[in-house]
Design a protein around this motif. Structure first.
Motif, PDB file in Angstrom:
ATOM      1  N   GLY A   1       0.806  -1.207   0.000  1.00 62.48           N
ATOM      2  CA  GLY A   1       0.000   0.000   0.000  1.00 62.48           C
ATOM      3  C   GLY A   1       0.844   1.263   0.000  1.00 62.48           C
ATOM      4  O   GLY A   1       0.316   2.363  -0.025  1.00 62.48           O
ATOM      5  N   GLY A   2       2.146   1.100   0.067  1.00 65.47           N
ATOM      6  CA  GLY A   2       3.028   2.256   0.104  1.00 65.47           C
ATOM      7  C   GLY A   2       3.133   2.920  -1.256  1.00 65.47           C
ATOM      8  O   GLY A   2       2.461   2.526  -2.189  1.00 65.47           O
ATOM      9  N   PRO A   3       3.996   3.907  -1.337  1.00 66.96           N
ATOM     10  CA  PRO A   3       4.142   4.628  -2.595  1.00 66.96           C
ATOM     11  C   PRO A   3       4.651   3.700  -3.679  1.00 66.96           C
ATOM     12  O   PRO A   3       5.333   2.730  -3.412  1.00 66.96           O
ATOM     13  CB  PRO A   3       5.176   5.698  -2.268  1.00 66.96           C
ATOM     14  N   ARG A   4       4.300   4.041  -4.859  1.00 69.00           N
ATOM     15  CA  ARG A   4       4.633   3.176  -5.968  1.00 69.00           C
ATOM     16  C   ARG A   4       5.298   4.041  -7.014  1.00 69.00           C
ATOM     17  O   ARG A   4       4.733   5.034  -7.445  1.00 69.00           O
ATOM     18  CB  ARG A   4       3.322   2.616  -6.502  1.00 69.00           C
ATOM     19  N   SER A   5       6.486   3.667  -7.405  1.00 67.10           N
ATOM     20  CA  SER A   5       7.085   4.441  -8.486  1.00 67.10           C
ATOM     21  C   SER A   5       7.252   3.520  -9.670  1.00 67.10           C
ATOM     22  O   SER A   5       7.446   2.324  -9.517  1.00 67.10           O
ATOM     23  CB  SER A   5       8.414   5.037  -8.038  1.00 67.10           C
ATOM     24  N   GLN A   6       7.157   4.091 -10.821  1.00 65.75           N
ATOM     25  CA  GLN A   6       7.203   3.239 -11.999  1.00 65.75           C
ATOM     26  C   GLN A   6       7.631   3.991 -13.234  1.00 65.75           C
ATOM     27  O   GLN A   6       7.544   5.201 -13.306  1.00 65.75           O
ATOM     28  CB  GLN A   6       5.848   2.608 -12.230  1.00 65.75           C
ATOM     29  N   VAL A   7       8.118   3.213 -14.180  1.00 66.74           N
ATOM     30  CA  VAL A   7       8.394   3.762 -15.499  1.00 66.74           C
ATOM     31  C   VAL A   7       7.765   2.820 -16.525  1.00 66.74           C
ATOM     32  O   VAL A   7       7.530   1.655 -16.242  1.00 66.74           O
ATOM     33  CB  VAL A   7       9.905   3.899 -15.774  1.00 66.74           C
ATOM     34  N   ALA A   8       7.471   3.353 -17.682  1.00 62.87           N
ATOM     35  CA  ALA A   8       6.920   2.537 -18.766  1.00 62.87           C
ATOM     36  C   ALA A   8       7.833   2.678 -19.977  1.00 62.87           C
ATOM     37  O   ALA A   8       8.017   3.771 -20.500  1.00 62.87           O
ATOM     38  CB  ALA A   8       5.503   2.982 -19.094  1.00 62.87           C
ATOM     39  N   VAL A   9       8.399   1.578 -20.383  1.00 64.47           N
ATOM     40  CA  VAL A   9       9.345   1.584 -21.506  1.00 64.47           C
ATOM     41  C   VAL A   9       8.637   1.055 -22.744  1.00 64.47           C
ATOM     42  O   VAL A   9       8.123  -0.066 -22.718  1.00 64.47           O
ATOM     43  CB  VAL A   9      10.557   0.678 -21.200  1.00 64.47           C
ATOM     44  N   PRO A  10       8.579   1.831 -23.812  1.00 61.99           N
ATOM     45  CA  PRO A  10       7.978   1.310 -25.043  1.00 61.99           C
ATOM     46  C   PRO A  10       8.668   0.001 -25.423  1.00 61.99           C
ATOM     47  O   PRO A  10       9.896  -0.097 -25.347  1.00 61.99           O
ATOM     48  CB  PRO A  10       8.274   2.402 -26.076  1.00 61.99           C
ATOM     49  N   ALA A  11       7.881  -0.992 -25.782  1.00 63.24           N
ATOM     50  CA  ALA A  11       8.450  -2.319 -26.027  1.00 63.24           C
ATOM     51  C   ALA A  11       9.564  -2.276 -27.064  1.00 63.24           C
ATOM     52  O   ALA A  11      10.553  -3.011 -26.951  1.00 63.24           O
ATOM     53  CB  ALA A  11       7.348  -3.286 -26.466  1.00 63.24           C
ATOM     54  N   GLN A  12       9.444  -1.384 -28.023  1.00 67.83           N
ATOM     55  CA  GLN A  12      10.473  -1.266 -29.053  1.00 67.83           C
ATOM     56  C   GLN A  12      11.827  -0.887 -28.459  1.00 67.83           C
ATOM     57  O   GLN A  12      12.859  -1.100 -29.091  1.00 67.83           O
ATOM     58  CB  GLN A  12      10.080  -0.190 -30.084  1.00 67.83           C
ATOM     59  N   GLY A  13      11.810  -0.309 -27.260  1.00 66.14           N
ATOM     60  CA  GLY A  13      13.060   0.161 -26.686  1.00 66.14           C
ATOM     61  C   GLY A  13      13.662  -0.761 -25.644  1.00 66.14           C
ATOM     62  O   GLY A  13      14.682  -0.441 -25.042  1.00 66.14           O
ATOM     63  N   MET A  14      13.043  -1.913 -25.422  1.00 69.44           N
ATOM     64  CA  MET A  14      13.526  -2.797 -24.341  1.00 69.44           C
ATOM     65  C   MET A  14      14.977  -3.223 -24.553  1.00 69.44           C
ATOM     66  O   MET A  14      15.750  -3.306 -23.616  1.00 69.44           O
ATOM     67  CB  MET A  14      12.627  -4.022 -24.206  1.00 69.44           C
ATOM     68  N   ILE A  15      15.319  -3.528 -25.791  1.00 65.12           N
ATOM     69  CA  ILE A  15      16.681  -3.997 -26.073  1.00 65.12           C
ATOM     70  C   ILE A  15      17.698  -2.891 -25.799  1.00 65.12           C
ATOM     71  O   ILE A  15      18.732  -3.116 -25.176  1.00 65.12           O
ATOM     72  CB  ILE A  15      16.806  -4.424 -27.554  1.00 65.12           C
ATOM     73  N   GLU A  16      17.356  -1.708 -26.279  1.00 63.07           N
ATOM     74  CA  GLU A  16      18.249  -0.577 -26.060  1.00 63.07           C
ATOM     75  C   GLU A  16      18.431  -0.326 -24.559  1.00 63.07           C
ATOM     76  O   GLU A  16      19.528  -0.067 -24.072  1.00 63.07           O
ATOM     77  CB  GLU A  16      17.633   0.650 -26.736  1.00 63.07           C
ATOM     78  N   PHE A  17      17.323  -0.435 -23.857  1.00 63.67           N
ATOM     79  CA  PHE A  17      17.332  -0.248 -22.407  1.00 63.67           C
ATOM     80  C   PHE A  17      18.215  -1.313 -21.750  1.00 63.67           C
ATOM     81  O   PHE A  17      19.050  -1.031 -20.896  1.00 63.67           O
ATOM     82  CB  PHE A  17      15.899  -0.350 -21.903  1.00 63.67           C
ATOM     83  N   ARG A  18      18.031  -2.547 -22.193  1.00 62.34           N
ATOM     84  CA  ARG A  18      18.822  -3.635 -21.634  1.00 62.34           C
ATOM     85  C   ARG A  18      20.312  -3.437 -21.911  1.00 62.34           C
ATOM     86  O   ARG A  18      21.152  -3.628 -21.039  1.00 62.34           O
ATOM     87  CB  ARG A  18      18.372  -4.964 -22.242  1.00 62.34           C
ATOM     88  N   ASP A  19      20.639  -3.029 -23.135  1.00 68.14           N
ATOM     89  CA  ASP A  19      22.047  -2.846 -23.474  1.00 68.14           C
ATOM     90  C   ASP A  19      22.675  -1.729 -22.650  1.00 68.14           C
ATOM     91  O   ASP A  19      23.841  -1.829 -22.248  1.00 68.14           O
ATOM     92  CB  ASP A  19      22.189  -2.565 -24.975  1.00 68.14           C
ATOM     93  N   ALA A  20      21.910  -0.694 -22.387  1.00 67.86           N
ATOM     94  CA  ALA A  20      22.439   0.398 -21.565  1.00 67.86           C
ATOM     95  C   ALA A  20      22.705  -0.104 -20.142  1.00 67.86           C
ATOM     96  O   ALA A  20      23.741   0.190 -19.542  1.00 67.86           O
ATOM     97  CB  ALA A  20      21.459   1.559 -21.555  1.00 67.86           C
ATOM     98  N   LEU A  21      21.765  -0.894 -19.617  1.00 74.21           N
ATOM     99  CA  LEU A  21      21.970  -1.472 -18.277  1.00 74.21           C
ATOM    100  C   LEU A  21      23.212  -2.362 -18.269  1.00 74.21           C
ATOM    101  O   LEU A  21      24.006  -2.315 -17.335  1.00 74.21           O
ATOM    102  CB  LEU A  21      20.764  -2.315 -17.865  1.00 74.21           C
TER     103      LEU A  21
END
Length: 243
Positions: free
Chosen positions: A129-149
DNA sequence: CCGGCCA
């Protein structure tokens, strides 16, 4: 009010910024910052939408590594999906979900679909029930996101952060136990010296933890059983003078 | 050219 680790504002924790990566994914910009404070290294993910709207997420390095690996399987699933088909969407719109549990934080990964398309929602809750933080990554960008990580982890992940990989998926899941007003978290991890169990005790704004190498679990168990037996003997015995 | 969200 004060989160775990918050010890008043006399001395704001020195926070060092080690690196930043910026990703432009469709109309969004993602900032991945590797930071470091007393508690260790972490990655701050900030999403800035077209109207300057911001949301953010904090990931311990080991969680970032786990997320990186999930991103691989999420993008495989995404790649195998046919064209969007509103007729055979699950009720909640979720195409695939995962949960990552890190001590008292839960991270929900959901590959979802709406009229705008497909996206990966990464959300984090502190307590229930606490605060919730989130981001939404367009599916097309998942790979780019993963590579950056991956890049950030390779450069800034410590040996301990990165060694989790070998047994991933085989190590037992983290457990949580609430006893009266205390929370205990059991996490199994692995570093260069082997497998260990970390037991954390978390109260409202206080936490302590011990780390027990796997080699010694048997001895811990023996000591526990010994005490359990001793106490049982004591309580079975009718009251009389001690020793 | 956005825009997604309460377990």
């Amino acid at each position: 009010m004060a989160g775990p680790g918050g010890r008043g504002q006399l001395m704001p924790p020195p926070e060092e910024e080690l690196a930043t990566k910026v990703l432009q994914i469709q109309s969004k910009r993602f900032y991945l910052d590797v930071k470091q404070n007393r508690r260790g290294r972490f990655i701050k993910v900030a999403e800035v939408g077209p109207a300057g709207r911001k949301s953010r997420l904090l990931l311990a390095m080991s969680t970032a590594l786990e997320l990186r690996d999930h991103l691989t399987s999420f993008s495989e699933i995404y790649a195998s999906l046919g064209p969007p088909n509103p007729d055979n969407l699950p009720e909640d719109g979720k195409l695939k979900s995962e949960v990552m549990i890190k001590e008292n934080r839960r991270y929900y990964l959901d590959l979802k679909e709406n009229s705008r398309g497909r996206f990966l929602r990464i959300s984090q809750t502190i307590a229930r029930g606490g605060p919730r933080s989130q981001v939404a990554v367009p599916a097309q960008g998942m790979i780019e996101f993963r590579d950056a990580l991956t890049d950030l982890l390779e450069e800034f992940g410590t040996e301990d952060d990165m060694s989790y990989g070998r047994f991933k998926g085989e190590l037992p899941e983290a457990r949580h136990m609430r006893i009266e007003n205390k929370n205990f978290y059991f996490d199994i991890g692995q570093n260069s010296r082997g497998i260990y169990m970390r037991i954390s005790e978390v109260k409202s704004n206080f936490r302590t933890a011990i780390t027990i190498p796997e080699k010694s679990w048997g001895r811990f168990r023996d000591i526990f059983s010994e005490y359990v037996e001793k106490l049982k003997e004591l309580s079975d015995k009718p009251a009389e003078e001690g020793k």
